[in-house]
Write a protein that holds these residues in place. Structure first.
Motif, PDB file in Angstrom:
ATOM      1  N   SER A   1      63.951  -5.946  57.862  1.00  0.00           N
ATOM      2  CA  SER A   1      64.654  -4.805  58.445  1.00  0.00           C
ATOM      3  C   SER A   1      66.074  -4.715  57.917  1.00  0.00           C
ATOM      4  N   VAL A   2      66.736  -5.872  57.773  1.00  0.00           N
ATOM      5  CA  VAL A   2      68.092  -5.895  57.198  1.00  0.00           C
ATOM      6  C   VAL A   2      68.074  -5.401  55.752  1.00  0.00           C
TER       7      VAL A   2
ATOM      8  N   MET B   1      69.921  -2.223  54.429  1.00  0.00           N
ATOM      9  CA  MET B   1      70.964  -2.437  53.414  1.00  0.00           C
ATOM     10  C   MET B   1      70.546  -1.920  52.047  1.00  0.00           C
ATOM     11  N   HIS B   2      69.506  -1.116  51.993  1.00  0.00           N
ATOM     12  CA  HIS B   2      69.052  -0.514  50.735  1.00  0.00           C
ATOM     13  C   HIS B   2      68.678  -1.590  49.717  1.00  0.00           C
ATOM     14  N   HIS B   3      67.864  -2.538  50.189  1.00  0.00           N
ATOM     15  CA  HIS B   3      67.268  -3.581  49.353  1.00  0.00           C
ATOM     16  C   HIS B   3      68.291  -4.591  48.852  1.00  0.00           C
ATOM     17  N   GLU B   4      69.340  -4.799  49.559  1.00  0.00           N
ATOM     18  CA  GLU B   4      70.290  -5.872  49.280  1.00  0.00           C
ATOM     19  C   GLU B   4      69.854  -7.136  50.006  1.00  0.00           C
ATOM     20  N   GLN B   5      69.838  -8.273  49.301  1.00  0.00           N
ATOM     21  CA  GLN B   5      69.395  -9.527  49.883  1.00  0.00           C
ATOM     22  C   GLN B   5      70.474 -10.596  49.909  1.00  0.00           C
ATOM     23  N   ASP B   6      71.598 -10.381  49.245  1.00  0.00           N
ATOM     24  CA  ASP B   6      72.671 -11.366  49.189  1.00  0.00           C
ATOM     25  C   ASP B   6      73.485 -11.288  50.478  1.00  0.00           C
ATOM     26  N   MET B   7      73.503 -12.380  51.250  1.00  0.00           N
ATOM     27  CA  MET B   7      74.220 -12.381  52.530  1.00  0.00           C
ATOM     28  C   MET B   7      75.721 -12.239  52.348  1.00  0.00           C
ATOM     29  N   ARG B   8      76.243 -12.559  51.172  1.00  0.00           N
ATOM     30  CA  ARG B   8      77.683 -12.416  50.935  1.00  0.00           C
ATOM     31  C   ARG B   8      78.098 -10.957  50.829  1.00  0.00           C
ATOM     32  N   ARG B   9      77.127 -10.066  50.730  1.00  0.00           N
ATOM     33  CA  ARG B   9      77.423  -8.633  50.683  1.00  0.00           C
ATOM     34  C   ARG B   9      77.020  -7.947  51.985  1.00  0.00           C
ATOM     35  N   MET B  10      76.884  -8.737  53.031  1.00  0.00           N
ATOM     36  CA  MET B  10      76.508  -8.181  54.333  1.00  0.00           C
ATOM     37  C   MET B  10      77.666  -8.389  55.311  1.00  0.00           C
TER      38      MET B  10
ATOM     39  N   HIS C   1      70.230  -7.682  41.737  1.00  0.00           N
ATOM     40  CA  HIS C   1      69.827  -6.992  42.954  1.00  0.00           C
ATOM     41  C   HIS C   1      69.640  -5.524  42.639  1.00  0.00           C
ATOM     42  N   ASP C   2      68.828  -4.898  43.460  1.00  0.00           N
ATOM     43  CA  ASP C   2      68.546  -3.488  43.236  1.00  0.00           C
ATOM     44  C   ASP C   2      69.766  -2.602  43.488  1.00  0.00           C
ATOM     45  N   THR C   3      70.691  -3.041  44.372  1.00  0.00           N
ATOM     46  CA  THR C   3      71.833  -2.216  44.720  1.00  0.00           C
ATOM     47  C   THR C   3      72.955  -2.405  43.720  1.00  0.00           C
ATOM     48  N   PRO C   4      73.391  -1.375  43.003  1.00  0.00           N
ATOM     49  CA  PRO C   4      74.512  -1.527  42.086  1.00  0.00           C
ATOM     50  C   PRO C   4      75.764  -1.927  42.850  1.00  0.00           C
ATOM     51  N   LYS C   5      76.588  -2.788  42.250  1.00  0.00           N
ATOM     52  CA  LYS C   5      77.769  -3.283  42.931  1.00  0.00           C
ATOM     53  C   LYS C   5      78.807  -2.188  43.161  1.00  0.00           C
ATOM     54  N   GLN C   6      78.780  -1.150  42.356  1.00  0.00           N
ATOM     55  CA  GLN C   6      79.793  -0.115  42.480  1.00  0.00           C
ATOM     56  C   GLN C   6      79.493   0.844  43.633  1.00  0.00           C
TER      57      GLN C   6
ATOM     58  N   VAL D   1      78.392   1.949  47.519  1.00  0.00           N
ATOM     59  CA  VAL D   1      78.521   1.483  48.889  1.00  0.00           C
ATOM     60  C   VAL D   1      77.527   2.247  49.741  1.00  0.00           C
ATOM     61  N   HIS D   2      76.604   1.511  50.365  1.00  0.00           N
ATOM     62  CA  HIS D   2      75.612   2.113  51.237  1.00  0.00           C
ATOM     63  C   HIS D   2      75.905   1.688  52.669  1.00  0.00           C
ATOM     64  N   ILE D   3      75.934   2.621  53.568  1.00  0.00           N
ATOM     65  CA  ILE D   3      76.137   2.319  54.981  1.00  0.00           C
ATOM     66  C   ILE D   3      74.804   1.899  55.580  1.00  0.00           C
ATOM     67  N   PRO D   4      74.733   0.732  56.202  1.00  0.00           N
ATOM     68  CA  PRO D   4      73.457   0.269  56.771  1.00  0.00           C
ATOM     69  C   PRO D   4      72.983   1.188  57.894  1.00  0.00           C
TER      70      PRO D   4
END
Length: 814
Positions: free
Chosen positions: A410-411, A415-424, A523-528, A530-533
Motif C-alpha cells: 500500500s505504501v 508512493m508511486h512505486h517508491e521502495q526506498d525508505m530514505r525517500r519516505m 527505482h521507478d520514480t525519477p529523483k527529480q 515529487v509525488h504526493i502520497p
C-alpha cells in the motif's frame, strides 16, 4: 462437510484455468477476472471452515482420527511390489528391546536371577507400493488449510486493487490460483509423493510470479536464482522420500509413522537410518523455508509484485518446510542429533537475518529478511521439541507478516512505486488506514502483549530455555533473545523511516547520500519528480484491516500456560491441544500427550497402557527426559532458585517483554529522537555496518565459489566438447572427405582416362578405315563379296584344295 474437502484445492485450480486459458482470448475485464479468482478462494475458505468444524467440533466429529478421502479406493501410482532394502538393523534392535522388556516384566521363576537372553531374526521384507491421490484432514492440515485460504483470500482481494491496470492481469491471477492449488495439495496430501507434487508446484509458481515482470532483468535473475536454489533443497527431499519408501515400503503418512515410531531412538552422537532420512528432509526444508545457507533466494524474490511477496514469500510457501518437519516429527524426534541441528540452524538463521535487516533501506527487503529471521524462530521451536508452538508461530506470523507486506505494498502504491525508505517519512498523515493497520503488525512482530506475535514468540523462547530434547537449549535461548531484540529494533526503524519523522519525499532528490548508505538500486520514480502520497483504495485497505484484527487477537488461541495456571485452556480451541495428536511423544512412543493415539489418530485399545500412563500422571513423579543427553537446562537452573515453575516462566516472559521494549526504545531513539545517531554509530562500527549492509557478502561468496566455478566447469566442458569430441568428429569427416577426393581423382583420371583413351584410339585409327570401305559403288561391294567368298572357301576348304593339288602333281598329270 469434511467429505467435500477435495473441492478446496479444485476450486482455485478451476479459477486459474478459466482466467489463464480464456481471460486473454475473450478479453475478460479486470472485474470479471478478479471475481473469478477471489470467488474461487472464498468458496475454498467457506468449505474449509465447514470441513474443519465438521471434523473437529461437529456432532459426529472424527477428531483426533485422520480423515482420508479415497480410503484406498483410488490408486494414483500403481508401483507394484517393492523390497524394503533399508532398516533391517533398526527393526532387529527394536524387536530385541520389546522382547527384553516383555521378559523383564514377567520372567519365569527359574530365570529371575539370570541375565535375560534375547534372540531375534529379521527376514527380507516386501510390500505393494500403491500410491493414492487422496486428501487427509487432521489437526495439522486443518490449521494450514485455514491459513492458506484465509490469508490467501485477503491477499487476493488486495491484489485486485494493487494490480489494477496491469496488462497481464489475467496471467497474474492464473499464476496465483495455480499456486493456491499446489499449496493446498502440499498440505492436504495423504502421502509423501503428493506432498512432493505440491512442493514442486509451489516452486514452479514461485518462479513464475517472481519473474512476473519478465522484461526486467532484476526479476528474471531473481526467478532463476530462486528456482535453482530450491532445486538443491529439493534434491535432498527427493532422496529422503526414496529412503522412506526403501525403509517402510509405503509413502502413506499413517503407515510410515506407524512403523517409524517403533524404531529405536538415535541419541546424540549416534547417526542411524532415521537420522539420514531426517537430514534429507531438513535439506529440503532449508531450501523451501530459506534457512542457512539456502536463504539467499528469498530477499531477491521481492522483485515480484508485492501481493506475491505477501502470499508466497511470507505467509504460505516459505512455511512449507515447517509443515514438512512437523508432519514428520516422529522421524526427527528419533534423532537427537538432527533435533539439535534443526534448533541451531534455526537460531543461527534468526540472528543472521535479523542483523542484516537492521541496515537495509528497501522496505520489502527489510520485510524479506524479517521473514527469514522469523522462519528461523519456527525451526528453533521444532528443534527444541515444541512442534505445536512452531506451527502456532506459523499462524501468527502469517497474520502479521502478510499484513506488513500488504501494508508495504500500500505504501509503494501510494508512493508511486517508491521502495526506498530514505525517500519516505511522515506518511501517517497521508495514509492513515495503512498506518494504523501497520502498527498492529509492528507491535505483533516486536512481541508486545497482547498482540499475536507475543504469545507465539514468547512460547518459543520459553521452550528453548526449558527444553529437555537437546543439551544446548540455553544457547538457543540466548541467540533467540538477541534476535528478538534486533527484530524489535529494525521493525521500529522501518515504521519510523516510513510513517514518522520528516516528509523526505518532498526533497527526495536530496535524499541520504552518506557514504555508508550509498544506494545503487534503480527505482521507478525519477529523483527529480515529487509525488504526493495518497491512501490506497478500499479494496486494498479493507484486507489490511482484517489482517490487523487477526494480528491483534489471533494469539489468544495459544495463550501461555503462565497466564492460565499451568494448563493450556480452551480444549480443542487451543492450538497446542488441537495439534497434540499429531505430535509423537518419545517418552511413551505414541502420538499425543493428553490422549494417546496411533499414527492415524485412533485412540489406543490397550487398556493396560492407558492405565499405566494414567497412573504416571497421578503420581507426582517427574517425567524422564526423552534422551540420555539432557545437558544444562536454563529453566531448571532458574526454577531451582525460585522453587516455582510458574514464577520461572514469568521471569522469561518479563525478559521477552524487556528485550522487545529495549529494541523499540533504541529504534525510537535512533530514528525519531536523534536522527544523527545512525550515521554516528555506522561510522563507529563501520566494519560491522558494512558487513551487515552487504549481507555479509554471502551472495559474493556463492558467486565466487559456486556460480563462477560452475561457469568455469561449463566452459571447460564446452572446450572439451568443441575441441576434443567435435575435433574427433570433424577430423573423421576431414579424413573421409580426403579419401573421397582421392577416390574421385582415381576414378576421374585413371579409370575414365583409360576408357577414354581406348575410345579415342578406336575413333581416330579404325574410323578412317571403315569410312574408306564404304564407297557406295556396287562393283566394289561385289568385289568384296567375291573376295570374302574366296577367303571363306580358302579358310574352310583350303586344306582340301591344297591336298588335291598335291595329289595331281604327284600323279604327274602335269
Amino acid at each position: 462437510m469434511h467429505r467435500y474437502i477435495w473441492l478446496v484445492p479444485l476450486l482455485p485450480l478451476a479459477g486459474a484455468a478459466i482466467n489463464g486459458l480464456l481471460g486473454r482470448k475473450f478479453r475478460f475485464s479486470e472485474k470479471l477476472i478478479g471475481s473469478i479468482a477471489v470467488g474461487s478462494i472464498a468458496l475454498s475458505l467457506l468449505i474449509t471452515i465447514g470441513a474443519v468444524y465438521s471434523y473437529a467440533f461437529g456432532s459426529n466429529a472424527l477428531y483426533p482420527e485422520s480423515y482420508i478421502t479415497s480410503q484406498g479406493n483410488f490408486t494414483w501410482i500403481p508401483g507394484g511390489a517393492v523390497r524394503q532394502t533399508l532398516g533391517s538393523e533398526e527393526r532387529l534392535s527394536a524387536r530385541g528391546e520389546e522382547e527384553a522388556t516383555r521378559k523383564r516384566a514377567a520372567p519365569p521363576p527359574e530365570q529371575r536371577d539370570q541375565p535375560i537372553a534375547v534372540a531375534v531374526t529379521d527376514v527380507p521384507r516386501s510390500s505393494v507400493l500403491n500410491v493414492e491421490w487422496s486428501y487427509q484432514l487432521d489437526a495439522l492440515s486443518s490449521i494450514f488449510m485455514l491459513i492458506v485460504t484465509g490469508v490467501g483470500l485477503c491477499i487476493f482481494v488486495f491484489a485486485t486493487g494493487y494490480m489494477h491496470g496491469d496488462p497481464g492481469f489475467y496471467r497474474f491471477f492464473a499464476y496465483m490460483g495455480l499456486f493456491m492449488f499446489s499449496m493446498l495439495v502440499l498440505v492436504m496430501g495423504s502421502n509423501f509423493l503428493m506432498m512432493f507434487v505440491g512442493w514442486e508446484g509451489v516452486g514452479l509458481c514461485s518462479y513464475l510470479l517472481i519473474g512476473y515482470y519478465f522484461d526486467r532483468q532484476e526479476a528474471a535473475n531473481a526467478s532463476r536464482k530462486a528456482f535453482i536454489t530450491n532445486r538443491i533443497g529439493d534434491f535432498g527431499f527427493a532422496l529422503a522420500i526414496f529412503g522412506v519408501i526403501a525403509t517402510f515400503g509405503t509413502a502413506q503418512y499413517g503407515d510410515v509413522f506407524a512403523q517409524a515410531r517403533t524404531y529405536p531412538l538415535e541419541t546424540l552422537g549416534h547417526w542411524g537410518l532415521l537420522s539420514w532420512i531426517a537430514l534429507g528432509l531438513f535439506i529440503g526444508a532449508c531450501g523451501k523455508s530459506a534457512q542457512l545457507p539456502l536463504h539467499v533466494w528469498l530477499p531477491d524474490a521481492m522483485a515480484g509484485p508485492t501481493p506475491v511477496s505477501a502470499l508466497i514469500h511470507a505467509a504460505t510457501m516459505v512455511t512449507a518446510g515447517l509443515y514438512m518437519v512437523t508432519r514428520t516429527n516422529v522421524i526427527f524426534q528419533h534423532s537427537q542429533t538432527m533435533m539439535m541441528v534443526v534448533a541451531l540452524v534455526g537460531a543461527a538463521t534468526a540472528l543472521f537475518a535479523a542483523t542484516i535487516g537492521v541496515t537495509q533501506n528497501d522496505i520489502k527487503k527489510v520485510l524479506a529478511y524479517s521473514t527469514v529471521s522469523q522462519l528461523g524462530f519456527m525451526f528453533m521451536a521444532c528443534g527444541v521439541g515444541a512442534f505445536a508452538i512452531g506451527i502456532f508461530h506459523v499462524m501468527t506470523h502469517a497474520f502479521f507478516k502478510a499484513l506488513m507486506f500488504l501494508g508495504a505494498g500500500s505504501v509503494i502504491h501510494g508512493m508511486h512505486h517508491e521502495q526506498d525508505m530514505r525517500r519516505m517519512g511522515g506518511l501517517r498523515k497521508y495514509m492513515p488506514y495503512t498506518y494504523l493497520t501497520f502498527l498492529a503488525g509492528w507491535l505483533a512482530i516486536c512481541g508486545i502483549i497482547p498482540f499475536s506475535g507475543f504469545w507465539s514468540k514468547d512460547e518459543i523462547l520459553w521452550n528453548a530455555a526449558a527444553t529437555r530434547y537437546i543439551p544446548v537449549g540455553w544457547l538457543v535461548w540466548i541467540v533467540g533473545t538477541i534476535a528478538a531484540t534486533c527484530t524489535a529494533f529494525y521493525m521500529t526503524r522501518l515504521v519510523a523511516m516510513t510513517f514518522w519523522g520528516k516528509e523526505r519525499f518532498l526533497n527526495s532528490h536530496h535524499a541520504h547520500t552518506s557514504e555508508h548508505e550509498v544506494h545503487n538500486e534503480n527505482h521507478d520514480t525519477p529523483k527529480q519528480e515529487v509525488h504526493i502520497p495518497h491512501e490506497s483504495p478500499r479494496s486494498m485497505w479493507v484486507p489490511l484491516a482484517v489482517l490487523a484484527v487477526l494480528a491483534t487477537i489471533g494469539g489468544f488461541i495459544g495463550i501461555s500456560t503462565a497466564f492460565t495456571g499451568g494448563k493450556h485452556v480452551g480444549g480443542r480451541m487451543n492450538i497446542v491441544n488441537f495439534l497434540d495428536p499429531i505430535i509423537w511423544n518419545p517418552t511413551t512412543h505414541y502420538f499425543g500427550t493428553h490422549e494417546i493415539v496411533d499414527s492415524y489418530g485412533k485412540p489406543l485399545e490397550h487398556i493396560e497402557t492407558r492405565l499405566e500412563l494414567a497412573t504416571q500422571e497421578l503420581e507426582p513423579v517427574e517425567t524422564p527426559p526423552p534422551y540420555v543427553h539432557e545437558g544444562f537446562n536454563l529453566a531448571n537452573a532458574v526454577e531451582s532458585r525460585l522453587h516455582s515453575e510458574t514464577a520461572t516462566e514469568w521471569v522469561f516472559i518479563l525478559i521477552s517483554l524487556l528485550v522487545a521494549g529495549l529494541g523499540i526504545g533504541l529504534g525510537f531513539l535512533f530514528y525519531v529522537k536523534d536522527t544523527r545517531l545512525p550515521d554516528i554509530w555506522a561510522a563507529r562500527l563501520r566494519p560491522l555496518y558494512q558487513a551487515s549492509y552487504n549481507k555479509y557478502w554471502v551472495d559474493e561468496f556463492f558467486g565466487f565459489t559456486v556460480t563462477r566455478r560452475v561457469m568455469d566447469a561449463a566452459r571447460g566442458v564446452f572446450a572439451f566438447d568443441s575441441k576434443v569430441i567435435d575435433g574427433g568428429v570433424n577430423g573423421t569427416a576431414w579424413v573421409t572427405k580426403l579419401a573421397s577426393r582421392i577416390t574421385g581423382g582415381t576414378d576421374q583420371y585413371f579409370v575414365d582416362g583409360l576408357v577414354n583413351a581406348v575410345a579415342a584410339f578406336v575413333m581416330r585409327l579404325m574410323s578412317p578405315l571403315f569410312r574408306a570401305a564404304q564407297t557406295g559403288f556396287t562393283q566394289n561391294y561385289a568385289l568384296v563379296m567375291v573376295l570374302g567368298l574366296v577367303a571363306a572357301v580358302a579358310m574352310f576348304f583350303g586344306a582340301d584344295i591344297l591336298k588335291a593339288f598335291r595329289g595331281i602333281f604327284a600323279l604327274g598329270l602335269w
